[in-house]
Design a protein around this motif. Structure first.
Motif, PDB file in Angstrom:
ATOM      1  N   LEU A  87      27.090  57.752  50.885  1.00 19.89           N
ATOM      2  CA  LEU A  87      26.946  58.894  49.842  1.00 19.89           C
ATOM      3  C   LEU A  87      27.557  60.145  50.423  1.00 19.89           C
ATOM      4  CD1 LEU A  87      23.896  58.227  47.727  1.00 19.89           C
ATOM      5  CD2 LEU A  87      26.444  57.696  47.014  1.00 19.89           C
ATOM      6  N   SER A  88      28.257  61.107  49.857  1.00 20.35           N
ATOM      7  CA  SER A  88      28.899  61.996  50.546  1.00 20.35           C
ATOM      8  C   SER A  88      27.713  63.373  50.450  1.00 20.35           C
ATOM      9  CB  SER A  88      29.934  62.817  49.386  1.00 20.35           C
ATOM     10  OG  SER A  88      30.866  61.668  49.480  1.00 20.35           O
ATOM     11  N   PHE A  89      26.767  63.253  49.784  1.00 24.16           N
ATOM     12  CA  PHE A  89      25.499  64.246  49.685  1.00 24.16           C
ATOM     13  C   PHE A  89      24.329  63.575  50.167  1.00 24.16           C
ATOM     14  CE2 PHE A  89      22.423  67.088  47.677  1.00 24.16           C
ATOM     15  CZ  PHE A  89      23.084  68.190  48.361  1.00 24.16           C
ATOM     16  N   ILE A  90      23.783  64.294  50.984  1.00 29.39           N
ATOM     17  CA  ILE A  90      22.455  63.945  51.911  1.00 29.39           C
ATOM     18  C   ILE A  90      22.612  62.412  52.272  1.00 29.39           C
ATOM     19  CG2 ILE A  90      21.269  65.692  51.628  1.00 29.39           C
ATOM     20  CD1 ILE A  90      19.827  64.862  49.552  1.00 29.39           C
ATOM     21  N   PRO A  91      23.391  61.735  53.019  1.00 28.08           N
ATOM     22  CA  PRO A  91      23.356  60.244  53.172  1.00 28.08           C
ATOM     23  C   PRO A  91      22.375  60.142  54.061  1.00 28.08           C
ATOM     24  CG  PRO A  91      24.987  61.470  54.597  1.00 28.08           C
ATOM     25  CD  PRO A  91      24.668  62.536  53.672  1.00 28.08           C
ATOM     26  N   GLY A  92      21.579  58.975  53.614  1.00 27.57           N
ATOM     27  CA  GLY A  92      20.519  58.339  54.299  1.00 27.57           C
ATOM     28  C   GLY A  92      19.338  58.982  54.188  1.00 27.57           C
ATOM     29  N   GLU A 144      14.202  60.523  57.574  1.00 25.82           N
ATOM     30  CA  GLU A 144      15.050  61.739  57.358  1.00 25.82           C
ATOM     31  C   GLU A 144      14.824  62.533  56.068  1.00 25.82           C
ATOM     32  OE1 GLU A 144      18.869  60.790  57.813  1.00 25.82           O
ATOM     33  OE2 GLU A 144      18.854  59.968  59.809  1.00 25.82           O
ATOM     34  N   MET A 145      14.669  63.668  56.092  1.00 28.23           N
ATOM     35  CA  MET A 145      14.422  64.459  55.095  1.00 28.23           C
ATOM     36  C   MET A 145      15.108  65.904  55.231  1.00 28.23           C
ATOM     37  SD  MET A 145      10.199  64.100  53.832  1.00 28.23           S
ATOM     38  CE  MET A 145       9.695  64.559  55.716  1.00 28.23           C
ATOM     39  N   VAL A 146      15.673  66.461  54.037  1.00 29.02           N
ATOM     40  CA  VAL A 146      16.460  67.617  54.154  1.00 29.02           C
ATOM     41  C   VAL A 146      15.351  68.755  53.977  1.00 29.02           C
ATOM     42  CG1 VAL A 146      18.659  67.063  53.489  1.00 29.02           C
ATOM     43  CG2 VAL A 146      17.017  67.508  51.672  1.00 29.02           C
ATOM     44  N   LEU A 147      15.528  70.011  53.948  1.00 31.39           N
ATOM     45  CA  LEU A 147      14.301  71.087  53.989  1.00 31.39           C
ATOM     46  C   LEU A 147      13.477  71.268  52.982  1.00 31.39           C
ATOM     47  CD1 LEU A 147      13.122  73.042  55.900  1.00 31.39           C
ATOM     48  CD2 LEU A 147      14.732  74.890  55.035  1.00 31.39           C
ATOM     49  N   PRO A 148      14.293  71.013  51.537  1.00 30.82           N
ATOM     50  CA  PRO A 148      13.383  70.998  50.234  1.00 30.82           C
ATOM     51  C   PRO A 148      12.339  70.211  50.183  1.00 30.82           C
ATOM     52  CG  PRO A 148      15.835  71.569  49.875  1.00 30.82           C
ATOM     53  CD  PRO A 148      15.603  71.067  51.305  1.00 30.82           C
ATOM     54  N   THR A 149      12.844  68.708  50.813  1.00 31.56           N
ATOM     55  CA  THR A 149      11.788  67.740  50.757  1.00 31.56           C
ATOM     56  C   THR A 149      10.810  67.976  51.724  1.00 31.56           C
ATOM     57  OG1 THR A 149      13.762  66.196  50.198  1.00 31.56           O
ATOM     58  CG2 THR A 149      11.683  65.284  50.723  1.00 31.56           C
ATOM     59  N   LEU A 150      11.021  68.344  53.062  1.00 33.06           N
ATOM     60  CA  LEU A 150      10.159  68.703  53.944  1.00 33.06           C
ATOM     61  C   LEU A 150       9.202  69.684  53.438  1.00 33.06           C
ATOM     62  CD1 LEU A 150       9.156  68.051  56.928  1.00 33.06           C
ATOM     63  CD2 LEU A 150      10.884  69.812  57.716  1.00 33.06           C
ATOM     64  N   ILE A 151       9.759  70.776  52.922  1.00 29.26           N
ATOM     65  CA  ILE A 151       8.688  71.781  52.620  1.00 29.26           C
ATOM     66  C   ILE A 151       7.646  71.402  51.536  1.00 29.26           C
ATOM     67  CG2 ILE A 151       8.445  74.036  51.545  1.00 29.26           C
ATOM     68  CD1 ILE A 151       9.356  73.991  54.627  1.00 29.26           C
ATOM     69  N   THR A 152       8.462  70.705  50.648  1.00 30.39           N
ATOM     70  CA  THR A 152       7.580  70.028  49.595  1.00 30.39           C
ATOM     71  C   THR A 152       6.260  69.234  50.025  1.00 30.39           C
ATOM     72  OG1 THR A 152       9.386  70.072  48.021  1.00 30.39           O
ATOM     73  CG2 THR A 152       7.559  68.601  47.473  1.00 30.39           C
ATOM     74  N   LEU A 170      17.461  68.729  61.525  1.00 25.99           N
ATOM     75  CA  LEU A 170      17.556  68.161  59.951  1.00 25.99           C
ATOM     76  C   LEU A 170      18.824  67.314  59.681  1.00 25.99           C
ATOM     77  CD1 LEU A 170      16.576  71.722  58.172  1.00 25.99           C
ATOM     78  CD2 LEU A 170      15.259  69.559  57.974  1.00 25.99           C
ATOM     79  N   PRO A 171      18.710  66.506  58.979  1.00 21.75           N
ATOM     80  CA  PRO A 171      19.922  65.522  58.348  1.00 21.75           C
ATOM     81  C   PRO A 171      20.936  66.381  57.994  1.00 21.75           C
ATOM     82  CG  PRO A 171      18.260  64.992  56.943  1.00 21.75           C
ATOM     83  CD  PRO A 171      17.436  65.962  58.145  1.00 21.75           C
ATOM     84  N   PRO A 172      22.143  65.946  58.225  1.00 21.28           N
ATOM     85  CA  PRO A 172      23.391  66.402  57.614  1.00 21.28           C
ATOM     86  C   PRO A 172      23.062  66.606  56.018  1.00 21.28           C
ATOM     87  CG  PRO A 172      24.021  64.383  58.190  1.00 21.28           C
ATOM     88  CD  PRO A 172      22.797  64.629  58.705  1.00 21.28           C
ATOM     89  N   LEU A 173      23.598  67.733  55.356  1.00 24.90           N
ATOM     90  CA  LEU A 173      23.606  67.673  54.000  1.00 24.90           C
ATOM     91  C   LEU A 173      24.916  67.058  53.414  1.00 24.90           C
ATOM     92  CD1 LEU A 173      23.147  71.656  53.260  1.00 24.90           C
ATOM     93  CD2 LEU A 173      21.577  69.745  52.415  1.00 24.90           C
ATOM     94  N   PHE A 174      25.898  66.816  53.910  1.00 26.33           N
ATOM     95  CA  PHE A 174      27.076  65.965  53.532  1.00 26.33           C
ATOM     96  C   PHE A 174      27.637  65.206  54.538  1.00 26.33           C
ATOM     97  CE2 PHE A 174      28.508  70.254  54.620  1.00 26.33           C
ATOM     98  CZ  PHE A 174      29.493  70.193  55.290  1.00 26.33           C
ATOM     99  N   ARG A 175      28.368  64.341  54.160  1.00 21.61           N
ATOM    100  CA  ARG A 175      29.160  63.319  55.426  1.00 21.61           C
ATOM    101  C   ARG A 175      30.596  63.946  55.129  1.00 21.61           C
ATOM    102  NH1 ARG A 175      31.835  58.507  54.251  1.00 21.61           N
ATOM    103  NH2 ARG A 175      31.285  58.692  52.099  1.00 21.61           N
ATOM    104  N   ARG A 176      30.719  64.047  56.263  1.00 22.00           N
ATOM    105  CA  ARG A 176      32.292  64.728  56.775  1.00 22.00           C
ATOM    106  C   ARG A 176      33.323  63.508  56.720  1.00 22.00           C
ATOM    107  NH1 ARG A 176      31.798  69.607  58.693  1.00 22.00           N
ATOM    108  NH2 ARG A 176      29.735  70.423  59.485  1.00 22.00           N
TER     109      ARG A 176
END
Length: 271
Positions: A32-37, A208-216, A265-271
């Motif tokens: 996926l393009s957005f927060i893959p994995g 792997e978690m992005v920041l909103p998930t981690l803070i939650t 943090l993991p990347p927000l998007f796949r380049r």
């Protein structure tokens, strides 16, 4: 040029276990393009169809009256109400859990094979765009349990991202008798985890978690029961959180509005 974020809803489903409070997490496909994995809560963008006034008769009166008061920054009451509809729809699409009940208050019963098969067929047609969520709700004469969704937090994807969402997080008890099953395409895995398990996995590079998930997860770690978490959510003063991101030598650093910084943090998007 900064991309305008799309409105979206996310649902934090909770249940109690011998090991403590657990929440349902799903892993996004690495293609996926957005927060893959990354592991996230079920959710997705608010569609125009979610704002159809016809949903009104399938929503509790309390939600119809309070939606725009709860989300006053939405352009109108229909869009605000659509945040709750999208939360229920996306949870059904992504993990097969339907937050709904009969009009007499009875829970949605999916334990029988015939009923489970019928709702599996509904979900398959919905994912294939052969039907609409409103059509399913009408056919089954359902009252969406949107009143069990409590507004929990509000996050906006950082301006640096080419894909952005304006996300309303909701918290809710997981319904009895329904088992999650990820769609196998956008989402490849699902699991019930305690906040401590998720945070330990994150810090050890296994979850792997992005920041909103981690803070939650950090917030959820303060609660010992579903009721305690829901009560706390009802009392929260919710402010919009827009963070900033820097990529320094391949290390992603994200900074909260209060100045707190998180690295690796993991990347927000796949380049």
């Amino acid at each position: 040029m900064t991309v305008k974020p799309r409105d979206a809803s996310t649902v934090i489903l909770l249940r109690e276990s011998a090991g403590g409070l657990k929440t349902l997490m799903v892993k996004r496909n690495r293609r996926l393009s957005f927060i893959p994995g990354a592991y996230v809560f079920p959710g997705g963008a608010i569609d125009d169809a979610d704002t159809d006034p016809a949903f009104g008769k399938h929503l509790p009166e309390s939600v119809r009256e309070q939606a725009w008061k709860t989300l006053p920054d939405m352009p109108d009451s229909g869009r605000a109400l659509g945040a709750w509809v999208a939360a229920v729809r996306e949870t059904f699409e992504e993990v097969g859990i339907l937050l709904a009940r009969s009009f007499d208050g009875g829970p949605l019963e999916l334990s029988s094979q015939d009923t489970a098969t019928r709702y599996d067929a509904h979900r398959a047609r919905l994912l294939n765009k052969e039907t609409t969520f409103l059509d399913i709700v009408r056919e089954e004469n359902l009252l969406l349990s949107a009143d069990e969704l409590v507004y929990f937090s509000h996050w906006v994807t950082p301006a640096i991202s080419p894909i952005r969402y304006d996300v309303r997080f909701f918290i809710a008890p997981a319904p009895e008798g329904q088992k999650p099953r990820c769609d196998g395409s956008e989402l490849t895995e699902q699991c019930w985890v305690t906040p401590d398990e998720a945070m330990d996995g994150f810090h050890n590079g296994r979850f792997e978690m992005v920041l909103p998930t981690l803070i939650t997860m950090e917030e959820l770690a303060n609660f010992h029961s579903v009721g305690e978490a829901v009560r706390a959510a009802r009392e929260k003063n919710i402010e919009t959180i827009l963070t900033s991101i820097k990529n320094i030598s391949g290390r992603i650093t994200e900074t909260m509005p209060d100045g707190r910084t998180v690295e690796n943090l993991p990347p927000l998007f796949r380049r």
